[in-house]
Design an enzyme around this catalytic site. Structure first.
Site, PDB file in Angstrom:
ATOM      1  N   HIS A 326       0.821  -1.213   0.000  1.00 17.94           N
ATOM      2  CA  HIS A 326       0.000   0.000   0.000  1.00 17.94           C
ATOM      3  C   HIS A 326       0.858   1.267   0.000  1.00 17.94           C
ATOM      4  O   HIS A 326       2.090   1.226   0.176  1.00 17.94           O
ATOM      5  CB  HIS A 326      -0.938   0.002   1.207  1.00 17.94           C
ATOM      6  CG  HIS A 326      -0.243   0.016   2.537  1.00 17.94           C
ATOM      7  ND1 HIS A 326       0.347   1.147   3.071  1.00 17.94           N
ATOM      8  CD2 HIS A 326      -0.049  -0.962   3.459  1.00 17.94           C
ATOM      9  CE1 HIS A 326       0.858   0.865   4.257  1.00 17.94           C
ATOM     10  NE2 HIS A 326       0.636  -0.416   4.514  1.00 17.94           N
ATOM     11  N   CYS A 344       3.468  -4.737   6.589  1.00 15.09           N
ATOM     12  CA  CYS A 344       3.057  -4.470   5.211  1.00 15.09           C
ATOM     13  C   CYS A 344       4.242  -4.015   4.372  1.00 15.09           C
ATOM     14  O   CYS A 344       5.301  -3.656   4.893  1.00 15.09           O
ATOM     15  CB  CYS A 344       1.968  -3.399   5.183  1.00 15.09           C
ATOM     16  SG  CYS A 344       0.391  -3.938   5.877  1.00 15.09           S
TER      17      CYS A 344
END
Length: 419
Positions: A326, A344
């Protein structure tokens, strides 16, 4: 024998050829007596099904066809009115054929038997019969996934059962009826993830731009004394380009491949110590333009030094526990240099938007050189590709313990012989 005139014709043909000399090569259209229409082999085979008109066969009983002493069975094709074939096994001497897959209940079958007599002349008999209705109303229903559409080369096929199947023999019946066909054809196998869930994947990734069709032949098939197969909706998906996004956690770089060619390299940051990103192959589960990410959802106490509550954009999900690729504008200074995330893979907003636009469900996202745990094979997304092929085959009720090759149900199917 009831076809002696045909035998005499073949002999007469051979004598005529000899009499006319080498310049004459045929007395029929192609000189081969076997090209003639097959004779009626009704008197040379025996069938253990009902012979009385209107009497149905018991689908629980094996189907057996035998040849008399003057003939040898060369091929048997058994098919119901829905186009489902019945796998079978032919003895080495051609004297007996029997089904190895169960018959369906309340079905209409056509069985074509090809036989060869002592002289090599071909005969044929077509048997037609119906099977009785199921004795139980309890059905096993199967739901295939994903939804119809286009996916990446890493997308597994899933089969969700509405009841548990624990017995090995019953699992074999179920698995044999779940069919996956692709164009181009590839070798693949089911894996029993649990008593109610199976995954199917090829040995390697799906070929780019292939078509995959999935259906169940369980309808009307007896699984146990009290359970029969129910109807299931078939599935068709198509496969796009081969997209692989490979993140080197130690080099802090993501390399984007399309059909084997490097398209883009992106500086990234991955999980910091204590929150290392999982190593291994993951499959894109979904894409979300906006996600609110909070530390409490992954077990981080609110108010602690690692707590966070952030609006996140261009989020590509790869695990159900919350691992994404992301946009992370707050860590741009560390991207390409250090790992500072909570697991992440973060990149600039511009790079994340590009990634979001070029990645798809089913595409491969792979992480290497991380200190994190290996990606789970099941239960947290699709980690199926982290199971090597030999071990994957042990998860099948049909291929477990067999050499590398097609399932026995496929390898053992007899095809019609042209006569």
């Amino acid at each position: 024998m009831n076809h002696s005139p045909r035998t005499r014709t073949a002999v007469s043909c051979a004598l005529l050829v000899a009499a006319l000399g080498a310049g004459v090569t045929a007395c029929g259209s192609d000189g081969n007596p076997l090209s003639a229409k097959p004779y009626d082999a009704a008197d040379e085979i025996s069938f253990n099904g009902p012979t009385e008109a209107g009497k149905p066969a018991d689908p629980d009983k094996p189907l057996e066809i035998t040849a008399d002493d003057d003939g040898r069975i060369t091929d048997v094709t058994a098919q119901d009115s829905a186009g489902r074939y019945v796998a079978g096994e032919l003895s080495a001497d051609g004297s007996r054929w029997h089904n190895t897959a169960p018959l369906a209940a309340n079905a209409h079958y056509t069985v074509t038997v090809t036989i060869e007599d002592d002289d090599g002349s071909p005969g044929r008999k077509v048997l037609v019969f119906d099977t009785s209705k199921p004795t139980s109303k309890k059905r096993l229903n199967v739901t295939f996934g994903p939804d119809a559409g286009q996916y990446g080369v890493g997308q597994p096929i899933t089969a969700q059962l509405d009841q548990e199947i624990k017995d090995k023999g019953q699992r074999a019946v179920v698995e044999r009826a779940l069919r996956v066909d692709s164009v181009p054809a590839v070798q693949g196998s089911w894996y029993w993830v649990s008593n109610k869930e199976l995954h199917y994947r090829p040995k390697d990734y799906w070929p780019a731009h292939s078509t995959v069709q999935v259906h169940s032949n369980l309808d009307g098939v007896r699984i146990s004394d009290r359970l029969w197969g129910g109807k299931s909706k078939p599935l068709k998906i198509t496969i796009g380009d081969r997209i692989e996004a490979v993140t080197d956690a130690s080099a802090h770089q993501l390399t984007f491949y399309q059909n084997g060619k490097v398209i883009k390299q992106v500086p990234v940051t991955t999980g910091k110590p204590g929150f290392e990103t999982r190593n291994g192959v993951k499959v894109v589960l979904e894409k979300q333009y906006f996600v609110r990410m909070r530390g409490v959802t992954v077990g981080i106490a609110e108010g602690s030094s690692d707590s966070y509550d952030l609006p996140v954009y261009y989020a590509t999900r790869v695990t159900w526990s919350g691992e994404y690729v992301h946009a992370a504008p707050w860590s741009v200074g560390s991207q390409g240099y250090a790992n500072v995330s909570h697991g992440c893979t973060g990149m600039s907003t511009g790079n994340a938007e590009w990634f979001f636009d070029h990645i798809h469900e089913g595409d491969i996202v792979k992480v290497v050189n991380s200190n994190g745990d290996p990606m789970e094979p099941f239960g947290n997304g699709f980690g199926d590709w982290n199971v090597d092929w030999t071990k994957w085959r042990t998860g099948s009720s049909l291929t477990a313990g067999t050499s590398d090759g097609p399932p026995p149900a496929d390898a053992g199917r007899l095809q019609p012989t042209a006569v």
